[in-house]
Scaffold this motif. Structure first.
Motif, PDB file in Angstrom:
ATOM      1  N   UNK A   1      47.709  55.249  25.872  1.00 14.63           N
ATOM      2  CA  UNK A   1      48.021  54.641  26.507  1.00 14.63           C
ATOM      3  C   UNK A   1      47.415  54.753  28.486  1.00 14.63           C
ATOM      4  N   UNK A   2      47.410  54.178  28.776  1.00 11.08           N
ATOM      5  CA  UNK A   2      46.988  53.946  30.143  1.00 11.08           C
ATOM      6  C   UNK A   2      47.429  53.330  31.455  1.00 11.08           C
ATOM      7  N   UNK A   3      47.627  54.089  32.912  1.00 15.44           N
ATOM      8  CA  UNK A   3      47.697  53.810  34.282  1.00 15.44           C
ATOM      9  C   UNK A   3      46.768  52.799  34.499  1.00 15.44           C
ATOM     10  N   UNK A   4      47.813  51.577  35.006  1.00 17.21           N
ATOM     11  CA  UNK A   4      47.621  50.017  34.874  1.00 17.21           C
ATOM     12  C   UNK A   4      46.253  50.963  36.971  1.00 17.21           C
ATOM     13  N   UNK A   5      45.636  49.945  37.206  1.00 16.95           N
ATOM     14  CA  UNK A   5      44.564  50.325  37.784  1.00 16.95           C
ATOM     15  C   UNK A   5      43.693  48.981  38.866  1.00 16.95           C
ATOM     16  N   UNK A   6      42.828  49.644  40.037  1.00 14.91           N
ATOM     17  CA  UNK A   6      42.593  47.968  40.587  1.00 14.91           C
ATOM     18  C   UNK A   6      41.476  48.241  40.725  1.00 14.91           C
ATOM     19  N   UNK A   7      40.589  47.306  40.989  1.00 12.44           N
ATOM     20  CA  UNK A   7      38.874  47.533  40.870  1.00 12.44           C
ATOM     21  C   UNK A   7      38.313  46.721  42.106  1.00 12.44           C
ATOM     22  N   UNK A   8      37.132  46.734  42.555  1.00  9.82           N
ATOM     23  CA  UNK A   8      36.432  46.188  44.297  1.00  9.82           C
ATOM     24  C   UNK A   8      35.672  45.198  42.893  1.00  9.82           C
ATOM     25  N   UNK A   9      34.914  43.718  43.503  1.00  7.70           N
ATOM     26  CA  UNK A   9      34.278  43.705  42.881  1.00  7.70           C
ATOM     27  C   UNK A   9      33.031  43.671  44.066  1.00  7.70           C
ATOM     28  N   UNK A  10      32.023  43.644  43.246  1.00  9.30           N
ATOM     29  CA  UNK A  10      30.704  43.935  43.911  1.00  9.30           C
ATOM     30  C   UNK A  10      30.096  43.173  44.522  1.00  9.30           C
ATOM     31  N   UNK A  11      29.262  43.509  46.056  1.00  9.59           N
ATOM     32  CA  UNK A  11      29.384  41.885  46.781  1.00  9.59           C
ATOM     33  C   UNK A  11      27.828  41.878  46.557  1.00  9.59           C
ATOM     34  N   UNK A  12      27.301  42.179  45.898  1.00 11.66           N
ATOM     35  CA  UNK A  12      25.587  41.779  45.687  1.00 11.66           C
ATOM     36  C   UNK A  12      25.296  41.458  44.054  1.00 11.66           C
ATOM     37  N   UNK A  13      26.506  41.282  43.061  1.00 10.34           N
ATOM     38  CA  UNK A  13      26.328  40.980  41.594  1.00 10.34           C
ATOM     39  C   UNK A  13      27.322  39.021  41.751  1.00 10.34           C
ATOM     40  N   UNK A  14      26.310  38.956  40.350  1.00 14.63           N
ATOM     41  CA  UNK A  14      26.689  37.814  40.222  1.00 14.63           C
ATOM     42  C   UNK A  14      28.307  37.564  39.876  1.00 14.63           C
ATOM     43  N   UNK A  15      28.747  36.692  39.345  1.00 15.43           N
ATOM     44  CA  UNK A  15      30.510  37.216  39.251  1.00 15.43           C
ATOM     45  C   UNK A  15      30.875  35.747  38.519  1.00 15.43           C
ATOM     46  N   UNK A  16      32.575  35.881  37.873  1.00 12.84           N
ATOM     47  CA  UNK A  16      32.833  35.058  36.995  1.00 12.84           C
ATOM     48  C   UNK A  16      33.946  34.832  37.946  1.00 12.84           C
ATOM     49  N   UNK A  17      34.569  33.795  38.156  1.00 12.57           N
ATOM     50  CA  UNK A  17      35.815  33.409  38.374  1.00 12.57           C
ATOM     51  C   UNK A  17      36.743  32.368  37.406  1.00 12.57           C
ATOM     52  N   UNK A  18      37.306  32.516  37.354  1.00  9.56           N
ATOM     53  CA  UNK A  18      38.617  31.880  36.494  1.00  9.56           C
ATOM     54  C   UNK A  18      39.799  31.965  37.232  1.00  9.56           C
ATOM     55  N   UNK A  19      40.036  30.423  36.957  1.00 10.34           N
ATOM     56  CA  UNK A  19      41.150  29.623  38.094  1.00 10.34           C
ATOM     57  C   UNK A  19      42.532  29.277  37.081  1.00 10.34           C
ATOM     58  N   UNK A  20      43.070  30.266  37.660  1.00 10.12           N
ATOM     59  CA  UNK A  20      44.682  29.878  36.863  1.00 10.12           C
ATOM     60  C   UNK A  20      44.318  30.202  35.368  1.00 10.12           C
ATOM     61  N   UNK A  21      43.781  30.630  34.481  1.00 11.68           N
ATOM     62  CA  UNK A  21      43.709  31.289  33.048  1.00 11.68           C
ATOM     63  C   UNK A  21      44.511  31.211  32.452  1.00 11.68           C
TER      64      UNK A  21
END
Length: 241
Positions: free
Chosen positions: A85-105
């Motif tokens: 059981x875990x508490x939900x959390x938020x993250x920050x994306x790294x500015x200089x790293x590559x990203x995967x972006x999913x639009x409306x999955x």
């Protein structure tokens, strides 16, 4: 956060569940500060994975309890022997790293598979454009086999909101009628691989963003599955490194 009254998961809750030994082990490895409690079934106590979980909990002073009845109440599958059981959390994306972006999955299984594949190809940053499937849904968590806890993710209200936050990223939308074959793309970092919804893909307007890509395949199919197409993109980039 104190341990709440536990019921079957709902999106409105501030907590979620990791079902199974591998997801729980990764939860303890990457997000132990978010763990509220670990529950185990009596018949699973002697297994290697749960023994390891028990030792970690003792070392880190994390609450560990045998409770068959509770697991039967909240689990989706009968063969679930351990729950984190875990508490939900938020993250920050790294500015200089590559990203995967999913639009409306919209599919939990696809999202989970993509996250697991990201770890396999050393991609650690995921942007989800709303509306999108709940990343904390236990079905997603389990399908990642715990990989969720090893990545950064963030939801955005719009694609414009994402691009304004990460202006330095080169955009590569994946489209059936993309401008260039993926084999001919010279990836410029940092970049964002942009994928659309499972049913609709990306609309024509995404051709105005960056350099659109298509993945060649036979005419016997209309398109590739979202998780497959995303994996091919990550593999093609990794192959060239």
């Amino acid at each position: 956060m104190q341990l709440p009254k536990l019921k079957r998961y709902q999106k409105k809750y501030d907590f979620s569940y990791a079902f199974g030994a591998y997801p729980v082990l990764d939860l303890l490895k990457y997000r132990k500060e978010k763990v509220l409690k670990i529950f185990v079934k009596s018949e699973g106590l002697q297994s290697d994975g749960i023994s390891e979980i028990s030792e970690i909990c003792k070392k880190e002073n994390i609450s560990f309890e045998e409770n068959n009845r509770l697991i039967d109440k909240i689990a989706y599958k009968e063969n679930t022997y351990v729950v984190g059981v875990f508490e939900k959390y938020e993250c920050i994306l790294e500015q200089n790293e590559n990203h995967i972006v999913l639009v409306n999955p919209s599919n939990a299984g696809n999202l989970g598979t993509i996250i697991r594949t990201m770890i396999g190809f050393d991609f650690r940053n995921l942007a989800i454009i709303k509306p999108g499937v709940d990343i904390f849904d236990p079905l997603v968590v389990r399908s990642t086999m715990g990989a969720l806890f090893g990545i950064n993710f963030k939801y955005f209200e719009s694609f414009k909101g994402y691009t304004e936050a990460y202006k330095a990223h080169n955009l590569y939308p994946f489209m059936l009628d993309g401008a260039k074959n993926i084999l001919d793309i010279d990836f410029k970092e940092p970049f964002s691989f942009v994928q659309g919804n499972e049913g609709k893909g990306l609309d024509a307007g995404f051709k105005d963003f960056g350099e659109s890509i298509y993945i060649p395949h036979s005419e016997k199919i209309d398109s590739l599955n979202l998780s497959v197409a995303t994996a091919i993109g990550m593999w093609e980039y990794s192959r060239r490194k």
